[in-house]
Design an enzyme around this catalytic site. Structure first.
Site, PDB file in Angstrom:
ATOM      1  N   LYS A  52       0.845  -1.203   0.000  1.00 30.90           N
ATOM      2  CA  LYS A  52       0.000   0.000   0.000  1.00 30.90           C
ATOM      3  C   LYS A  52       0.881   1.253   0.000  1.00 30.90           C
ATOM      4  CE  LYS A  52      -0.313   0.283   5.005  1.00 30.90           C
ATOM      5  NZ  LYS A  52      -0.076  -0.948   5.757  1.00 30.90           N
ATOM      6  N   ARG A 150      -9.315   0.370  15.694  1.00 34.81           N
ATOM      7  CA  ARG A 150      -9.382   0.922  14.338  1.00 34.81           C
ATOM      8  C   ARG A 150     -10.466   0.122  13.635  1.00 34.81           C
ATOM      9  NH1 ARG A 150      -3.710   1.536  11.068  1.00 34.81           N
ATOM     10  NH2 ARG A 150      -4.184  -0.581  10.471  1.00 34.81           N
ATOM     11  N   TYR A 281      14.093  32.722   3.340  1.00 28.25           N
ATOM     12  CA  TYR A 281      12.948  33.473   3.880  1.00 28.25           C
ATOM     13  C   TYR A 281      13.126  33.748   5.373  1.00 28.25           C
ATOM     14  CZ  TYR A 281      10.373  32.298  -0.386  1.00 28.25           C
ATOM     15  OH  TYR A 281       9.968  32.174  -1.684  1.00 28.25           O
ATOM     16  N   MET A 329       9.962  25.888  -0.869  1.00 25.92           N
ATOM     17  CA  MET A 329       9.076  24.896  -1.487  1.00 25.92           C
ATOM     18  C   MET A 329       9.854  23.888  -2.328  1.00 25.92           C
ATOM     19  SD  MET A 329       5.694  25.467  -3.796  1.00 25.92           S
ATOM     20  CE  MET A 329       4.772  26.287  -2.509  1.00 25.92           C
TER      21      MET A 329
HETATM   22  C1  LIG Z   1       0.478  -1.713   6.529  1.00 31.16           C
HETATM   23  C2  LIG Z   1      -0.066  -2.916   7.186  1.00 31.16           C
HETATM   24  C3  LIG Z   1       0.776  -3.919   7.680  1.00 31.16           C
HETATM   25  C4  LIG Z   1       2.269  -3.824   7.674  1.00 31.16           C
HETATM   26  O1  LIG Z   1       2.746  -3.108   8.798  1.00 31.16           O
HETATM   27  P1  LIG Z   1       4.320  -2.934   9.013  1.00 31.16           P
HETATM   28  O2  LIG Z   1       4.448  -2.365  10.368  1.00 31.16           O
HETATM   29  O3  LIG Z   1       4.787  -2.001   7.954  1.00 31.16           O
HETATM   30  O4  LIG Z   1       4.909  -4.294   8.852  1.00 31.16           O
HETATM   31  C5  LIG Z   1       0.178  -5.057   8.186  1.00 31.16           C
HETATM   32  N1  LIG Z   1      -1.168  -5.178   8.216  1.00 31.16           N
HETATM   33  C6  LIG Z   1      -2.004  -4.224   7.770  1.00 31.16           C
HETATM   34  C7  LIG Z   1      -3.462  -4.424   7.826  1.00 31.16           C
HETATM   35  C8  LIG Z   1      -1.476  -3.066   7.254  1.00 31.16           C
HETATM   36  O5  LIG Z   1      -2.296  -2.113   6.801  1.00 31.16           O
END
Ligand SMILES: *Cc1c(COP(=O)(O)O)cnc(C)c1O
Length: 389
Positions: A52, A150, A281, A329
């Site tokens: 992801k 969560r 700046y 920037m």
């Molecule tokens: C991103 C994610 C992981 C991986 O977590 P890490 O700490 O990067 O290993 C595992 N499970 C879910 C559901 C995630 O979203």
């Protein structure tokens, strides 16, 4: 250095359209890290490569291909669209969509053979309707909240939901998953407690429906082997960092991981300024004596946080040099006073190794009171990437 592949693909035929700034991703480091994590998981436990956030800034498709070359056949993304991109790029194996999807896109799960993670009854019903309409069956993984607060059902809500889903046609409970809030901390009480809650739920559901269970993230892979279950889901470790950052000390497994990303740029201009000159700046830096300054094409737009104003460092000619004044920037200034022969065009390392000096994602994270994860996403997802075998 072997031939590098630039992404995104050039727009103007025959041109390279290279940015001054370059994220270098080592595909072999990604493969190496996968092998380290796979060896920890053992032969019977697949590693789900979490790709992801564009593979934590490393580029989702290229990273997934590297992991696949190392033997990976299970991938995890957040959104449905990411899973579709992976399939369209030719990635085989299981792809888990962990964050859900929009109702209007539901058909894509079937067309691309994806595994949805569900956490509402409404979603289960929509999937059942679609499966029935298509004359197919879909396997789902149920998300359980074992202490993260969560996504997911709380354990005592689960029996009611499972009873409901069991009556729906076309949908099969293929697995259960949960997530640890503190697995990066070795021996954390919440990890032991979360695992206990999860494994009780798994035992019950498995005995009724079969399926597989998974909860271990990188932290749990490194610290909590008892929680491996049927799959481990690793993200940050595959990119070369321990989830606890430097506080972990000399962890043997973490030491085997190789950071896959570095960030290099080049000097735009070098100039010598008289004592009393104000820099950038707000003139928050003022030269006490004459200084030689290098202007870099890196700013907060490129993920180099404004928090590095008067605080960050970069590597030039193998030496650490400080940022002077505010980060702009898309530029910043650094102090190269006293370094021989510094010229426009010289390579600058913002993250990575130059000579014997290294700036890691953890070093940068410290300056931002953040974690390596955020640094990798910010730099990786805001700059052109180049892949090196
Ligand atoms: C991103 C994610 C992981 C991986 O977590 P890490 O700490 O990067 O290993 C595992 N499970 C879910 C559901 C995630 O979203």
């Amino acid at each position: 250095m072997a031939e590098a592949v630039i992404s995104p693909t050039p727009v103007v035929t025959g041109m390279n359209e290279k940015s001054f700034n370059c994220i270098r991703v080592s595909s072999s480091a990604l493969q190496h890290n996968y092998t380290v994590i796979k060896n920890l998981a053992g032969t019977d436990v697949p590693v789900m490569a979490m790709v992801k956030a564009d593979a934590y800034g490393h580029g989702m498709v290229m990273a997934a291909r590297a992991f696949a070359r190392a033997g990976c056949g299970t991938f995890g993304v957040a959104e449905l669209r990411e899973a579709v991109i992976l399939r369209e790029a030719g990635i085989k194996g299981a792809i888990y969509v962990t964050l859900g999807f929009l109702p209007e896109d539901i058909e894509l799960l079937f067309r691309y053979d994806l595994i949805p993670v569900i956490y509402t009854y409404e979603t289960a019903r929509l999937l059942a309707d679609k499966a029935t309409a298509l004359g197919q069956e879909i396997g789902v993984h149920i998300k359980i909240d074992s202490g993260m607060s969560r996504l997911g059902w709380l354990p005592d809500e689960l029996p009611g939901f499972v009873a409901g889903i069991a009556t729906l046609p076309g949908i099969r409970i293929a697995g259960m998953m949960s997530h640890f809030p503190e697995a990066d901390i070795s021996g954390s009480a919440s990890t032991a407690r979360g695992y206990q809650i999860f494994s009780e739920v798994c035992r019950e559901i498995k005995s009724r429906f079969g399926g597989i269970c998974h909860i271990a993230n990188s932290g749990a892979v490194l610290n909590f082997p008892a929680s491996y279950c049927d799959i481990v889901r690793s993200g940050i470790a595959l990119y070369g960092y321990h989830p606890a950052g430097r506080s972990v000390g000399d962890d043997k497994n973490a030491a085997n991981l190789i950071p896959a990303m570095s960030f290099v740029t080049r000097i735009m201009q070098v100039k010598t300024l008289p004592a009393g000159s104000g820099v950038s700046y707000g003139h928050t830096y003022r030269a006490e004596g004459p200084i030689t300054l290098a202007v870099l094409p890196v700013g907060y737009e490129d993920g180099f946080s404004r928090l590095f104003s008067n605080r960050g460092q970069v590597l030039i000619h193998g030496r650490r040099v400080p940022v002077l004044g505010r980060v702009c920037m898309n530029m910043c200034m650094v102090d190269v006073t006293g370094i021989e022969d510094v010229r426009a065009g010289d390579e600058v390392v913002v993250m990575g190794r130059q000579g014997s000096e290294v700036i890691s994602a953890e070093d940068l994270a410290e300056g931002m009171t953040s974690i390596s994860y955020e640094v990798l996403c910010l730099l990786g997802n805001n700059n052109q990437r180049e892949y090196i075998e």
